[in-house]
Design an enzyme around this catalytic site. Structure first.
Site, mmCIF file in Angstrom:
data_model
loop_
_atom_site.group_PDB
_atom_site.id
_atom_site.type_symbol
_atom_site.label_atom_id
_atom_site.label_comp_id
_atom_site.label_asym_id
_atom_site.label_seq_id
_atom_site.Cartn_x
_atom_site.Cartn_y
_atom_site.Cartn_z
ATOM 1 N N PRO A 130 -4.800 18.100 15.259
ATOM 2 C CA PRO A 130 -4.322 16.815 15.750
ATOM 3 C C PRO A 130 -4.993 16.355 17.039
ATOM 4 O O PRO A 130 -5.282 17.144 17.928
ATOM 5 C CB PRO A 130 -2.821 17.040 15.972
ATOM 6 C CG PRO A 130 -2.643 18.510 16.050
ATOM 7 C CD PRO A 130 -3.740 19.108 15.219
ATOM 8 N N ASN A 131 -5.232 15.066 17.053
ATOM 9 C CA ASN A 131 -5.769 14.320 18.196
ATOM 10 C C ASN A 131 -7.241 14.577 18.476
ATOM 11 O O ASN A 131 -7.821 13.915 19.333
ATOM 12 C CB ASN A 131 -4.930 14.553 19.462
ATOM 13 C CG ASN A 131 -3.501 14.119 19.250
ATOM 14 O OD1 ASN A 131 -3.247 13.002 18.800
ATOM 15 N ND2 ASN A 131 -2.559 15.002 19.534
ATOM 16 N N ARG A 150 -10.137 10.405 24.457
ATOM 17 C CA ARG A 150 -8.957 11.083 24.979
ATOM 18 C C ARG A 150 -9.325 11.983 26.153
ATOM 19 O O ARG A 150 -10.161 12.878 26.018
ATOM 20 C CB ARG A 150 -8.343 11.927 23.863
ATOM 21 C CG ARG A 150 -7.216 12.812 24.307
ATOM 22 C CD ARG A 150 -6.809 13.756 23.187
ATOM 23 N NE ARG A 150 -5.758 14.634 23.648
ATOM 24 C CZ ARG A 150 -5.550 15.841 23.178
ATOM 25 N NH1 ARG A 150 -6.290 16.322 22.210
ATOM 26 N NH2 ARG A 150 -4.584 16.577 23.654
ATOM 27 N N TYR A 186 -11.887 16.843 27.819
ATOM 28 C CA TYR A 186 -12.550 17.008 26.529
ATOM 29 C C TYR A 186 -13.951 16.411 26.456
ATOM 30 O O TYR A 186 -14.609 16.529 25.436
ATOM 31 C CB TYR A 186 -11.683 16.395 25.424
ATOM 32 C CG TYR A 186 -10.329 17.045 25.323
ATOM 33 C CD1 TYR A 186 -10.193 18.312 24.765
ATOM 34 C CD2 TYR A 186 -9.191 16.416 25.809
ATOM 35 C CE1 TYR A 186 -8.952 18.922 24.678
ATOM 36 C CE2 TYR A 186 -7.944 17.018 25.721
ATOM 37 C CZ TYR A 186 -7.835 18.268 25.160
ATOM 38 O OH TYR A 186 -6.622 18.872 25.085
ATOM 39 N N ALA A 239 -2.990 21.478 19.213
ATOM 40 C CA ALA A 239 -1.615 21.798 19.600
ATOM 41 C C ALA A 239 -0.900 22.678 18.576
ATOM 42 O O ALA A 239 -0.007 23.458 18.938
ATOM 43 C CB ALA A 239 -0.820 20.515 19.828
ATOM 44 N N GLU A 299 -11.241 31.104 15.959
ATOM 45 C CA GLU A 299 -10.416 30.102 16.649
ATOM 46 C C GLU A 299 -11.206 29.575 17.844
ATOM 47 O O GLU A 299 -11.749 30.361 18.620
ATOM 48 C CB GLU A 299 -9.121 30.756 17.124
ATOM 49 C CG GLU A 299 -8.231 29.854 17.927
ATOM 50 C CD GLU A 299 -7.013 30.577 18.497
ATOM 51 O OE1 GLU A 299 -6.386 30.008 19.408
ATOM 52 O OE2 GLU A 299 -6.691 31.703 18.045
ATOM 53 N N HIS A 343 -11.354 26.509 21.101
ATOM 54 C CA HIS A 343 -10.723 25.465 21.913
ATOM 55 C C HIS A 343 -11.763 24.932 22.881
ATOM 56 O O HIS A 343 -12.569 25.699 23.421
ATOM 57 C CB HIS A 343 -9.511 26.005 22.676
ATOM 58 C CG HIS A 343 -8.440 26.496 21.761
ATOM 59 N ND1 HIS A 343 -7.587 25.642 21.103
ATOM 60 C CD2 HIS A 343 -8.125 27.743 21.362
ATOM 61 C CE1 HIS A 343 -6.777 26.358 20.335
ATOM 62 N NE2 HIS A 343 -7.089 27.636 20.469
#
Length: 138
Positions: free
Chosen positions: A9-10, A17, A22, A74, A95, A97
């Site tokens: 999401p997002n 954003r 980011y 999230a 994973e 981020h």
């Protein structure tokens, strides 16, 4: 080699954003850069704001692809279902981020994905995806 990048999401708002967190590049532009850099890899990209769609995509490719690069955003910190999907498939998952989640709010320090992931890369901006792809190449 087939690798799927899955964004949660997002992340469709990258470039707009919170650019201080980011960056200002859209993911579509960055993905084109990745495809150019990793010409020997069949890279695919999927993004959804819907938890069930992310789980469905992981299950769809999780027995036939060579790797999944997953930024569940999230949902990383809330979705037992996505964590279970990662555990259920044979394809290794890294994973990722963009931000260093350990420098952010306390709730972002918990991941339901990392216990079942091949590895975790965070805090290197969009380069986190590149590092994850490299982890599948040797």
């Amino acid at each position: 080699m087939k690798i799927l990048i899955v964004n949660g999401p997002n992340l469709n708002l990258l470039g707009k954003r919170e650019p201080e967190v980011y960056g200002d590049q859209t993911f579509d532009d960055y993905f084109a850069d990745l495809q150019f850099k990793f010409k020997e890899v069949q890279l695919e990209y999927f993004q959804s704001n819907i938890e069930g769609e992310l789980i469905g995509k992981i299950q769809e490719v999780g027995f036939s692809y060579d790797g999944i690069v997953l930024n569940a955003a999230a949902y990383t910190h809330t979705s037992v279902g996505i964590g279970d999907a990662v555990k259920a498939v044979e394809t290794p998952v890294v994973e990722v981020h963009i931000s260093n989640t350990h420098k952010r709010e306390q709730f972002r320090h918990i991941s339901y994905i990392s216990p079942n992931a091949k590895g975790v890369i965070l805090g290197f901006g969009l380069k986190s995806y590149e590092l994850a792809i490299q982890s599948f190449l040797g």
